[in-house]
Scaffold this active site. Structure first.
Site, PDB file in Angstrom:
ATOM      1  N   ASP A 154       0.499  -2.890   4.874  1.00 54.88           N
ATOM      2  CA  ASP A 154      -0.442  -1.788   4.250  1.00 54.88           C
ATOM      3  C   ASP A 154      -1.320  -1.430   5.253  1.00 54.88           C
ATOM      4  O   ASP A 154      -1.956  -2.297   5.939  1.00 54.88           O
ATOM      5  CB  ASP A 154      -0.610  -1.360   3.184  1.00 54.88           C
ATOM      6  CG  ASP A 154      -0.664   0.053   2.172  1.00 54.88           C
ATOM      7  OD1 ASP A 154      -0.488   0.996   3.090  1.00 54.88           O
ATOM      8  OD2 ASP A 154      -1.805   0.231   1.845  1.00 54.88           O
ATOM      9  N   ASP A 171      -3.874   1.175   4.180  1.00 54.47           N
ATOM     10  CA  ASP A 171      -5.611   1.420   3.355  1.00 54.47           C
ATOM     11  C   ASP A 171      -5.303  -0.069   2.350  1.00 54.47           C
ATOM     12  O   ASP A 171      -4.879  -0.143   1.430  1.00 54.47           O
ATOM     13  CB  ASP A 171      -6.275   2.403   1.922  1.00 54.47           C
ATOM     14  CG  ASP A 171      -5.725   3.678   3.720  1.00 54.47           C
ATOM     15  OD1 ASP A 171      -6.249   3.406   4.475  1.00 54.47           O
ATOM     16  OD2 ASP A 171      -5.736   5.033   3.382  1.00 54.47           O
ATOM     17  N   LEU A 175      -4.187   6.886  -7.197  1.00 58.34           N
ATOM     18  CA  LEU A 175      -3.120   7.972  -6.129  1.00 58.34           C
ATOM     19  C   LEU A 175      -3.441   6.951  -4.586  1.00 58.34           C
ATOM     20  O   LEU A 175      -2.484   7.241  -3.367  1.00 58.34           O
ATOM     21  CB  LEU A 175      -4.568   9.020  -5.740  1.00 58.34           C
ATOM     22  CG  LEU A 175      -4.613  10.068  -6.313  1.00 58.34           C
ATOM     23  CD1 LEU A 175      -5.803  10.811  -5.388  1.00 58.34           C
ATOM     24  CD2 LEU A 175      -3.923  10.761  -6.826  1.00 58.34           C
ATOM     25  N   SER A 215       1.286  10.157  -1.240  1.00 59.17           N
ATOM     26  CA  SER A 215       1.021  10.696   0.118  1.00 59.17           C
ATOM     27  C   SER A 215      -0.254  12.153  -0.620  1.00 59.17           C
ATOM     28  O   SER A 215      -0.185  11.896  -1.781  1.00 59.17           O
ATOM     29  CB  SER A 215       2.512  11.867   0.269  1.00 59.17           C
ATOM     30  OG  SER A 215       2.896  11.709  -0.505  1.00 59.17           O
ATOM     31  N   ASP A 259      -1.582  -3.636  -1.451  1.00 61.78           N
ATOM     32  CA  ASP A 259      -2.812  -3.357  -1.906  1.00 61.78           C
ATOM     33  C   ASP A 259      -2.372  -2.630  -2.978  1.00 61.78           C
ATOM     34  O   ASP A 259      -2.920  -2.475  -4.422  1.00 61.78           O
ATOM     35  CB  ASP A 259      -4.167  -3.078  -1.694  1.00 61.78           C
ATOM     36  CG  ASP A 259      -4.285  -1.810  -1.337  1.00 61.78           C
ATOM     37  OD1 ASP A 259      -5.818  -0.940  -1.570  1.00 61.78           O
ATOM     38  OD2 ASP A 259      -3.772  -1.062  -1.382  1.00 61.78           O
TER      39      ASP A 259
END
EC number: 5.4.2.6
Length: 222
Positions: free
Chosen positions: A11, A13, A46, A50, A174
């Site tokens: 991933d 972020d 969030l 998306s 994460d």
């Protein structure tokens, strides 16, 4: 003899770099403009979601579900993205999370393919700012999928782009939505941080994410 995984899928972020706070600042500004207050605790919900779904969650949070037309929602999402992209100028080669650059170099030396599974359309620009573009053999982003995490589509797209079997790969995330997505496509899952359920291996921070650690995890589960 136990072979290495066919690929490691990351991933972006919260794993490669931490842009969560930049997302928060952009969403907070947009939400404030339509009379909704959000804090960093809400922003955590969030993670891995998306842009469109994030906006819908913010509208529900503020009691404004259905208050905006699809066109208005698209404009709000685009406004958020503009603010976020502008903030990416803050990123430098020093914005890579601890241990990640070293791990990517080791994977290159071990000749293990590396993929990115990020719903961010800004992923290429972020990797370029971090000087990591050359470390990834394939990058799957939202342009390749129709369903966001926790659907496994983004990780399956990354594996397809690399030409590997998901069941022979490790995915690193994460966010809970990401862990669920990894598990759903049969990959071994590594969770970074706390409060994640279902990760095959959970580590407190990226500095613990080393090739010896991943190799031991892979061999133990195979």
């Amino acid at each position: 003899m136990i072979l290495n995984p066919q690929a490691i899928i990351f991933d972006l972020d919260g794993v490669i770099t931490d842009t969560a706070h930049l997302h928060f600042l952009a969403w907070r500004q947009v939400a404030g403009e339509i009379g909704i207050a959000i804090d960093e605790a809400f922003n955590d919900s969030l993670k891995g979601i998306s842009r469109g779904e994030s906006l819908q969650r913010i509208l529900r949070h503020g009691g404004k579900t259905g208050a905006f037309s699809p066109e208005a929602c698209a404009q709000l999402a685009e406004r958020k993205n503009g603010l976020y992209v502008h903030s990416l100028r803050q990123l430098t080669v020093n914005s890579v999370l601890p241990g990640i650059r070293e791990l990517l170099m080791t994977l290159w030396e071990e000749r293990i393919p590396v993929g990115l599974a990020s719903v961010s359309l800004n992923a290429p620009a972020i990797l370029q700012a971090l000087d990591l573009s050359a470390c990834f053999d394939f990058c799957a982003n939202a342009a390749l999928i129709s369903r966001s995490k926790p659907d496994p589509e983004i990780f399956l797209a990354a594996c397809s782009g690399l030409g590997v079997d998901p069941k022979q790969c490790i995915g690193i995330e994460d966010a809970q939505a990401g862990i669920d997505a990894i598990n759903a496509c049969g990959m071994l899952s590594v969770g970074i941080g706390t409060g994640l359920n279902g990760a095959g291996l959970q580590l407190p921070a990226t500095e613990f994410l080393t090739w010896p650690c991943l190799s031991a995890f892979w061999q133990h589960d195979k």
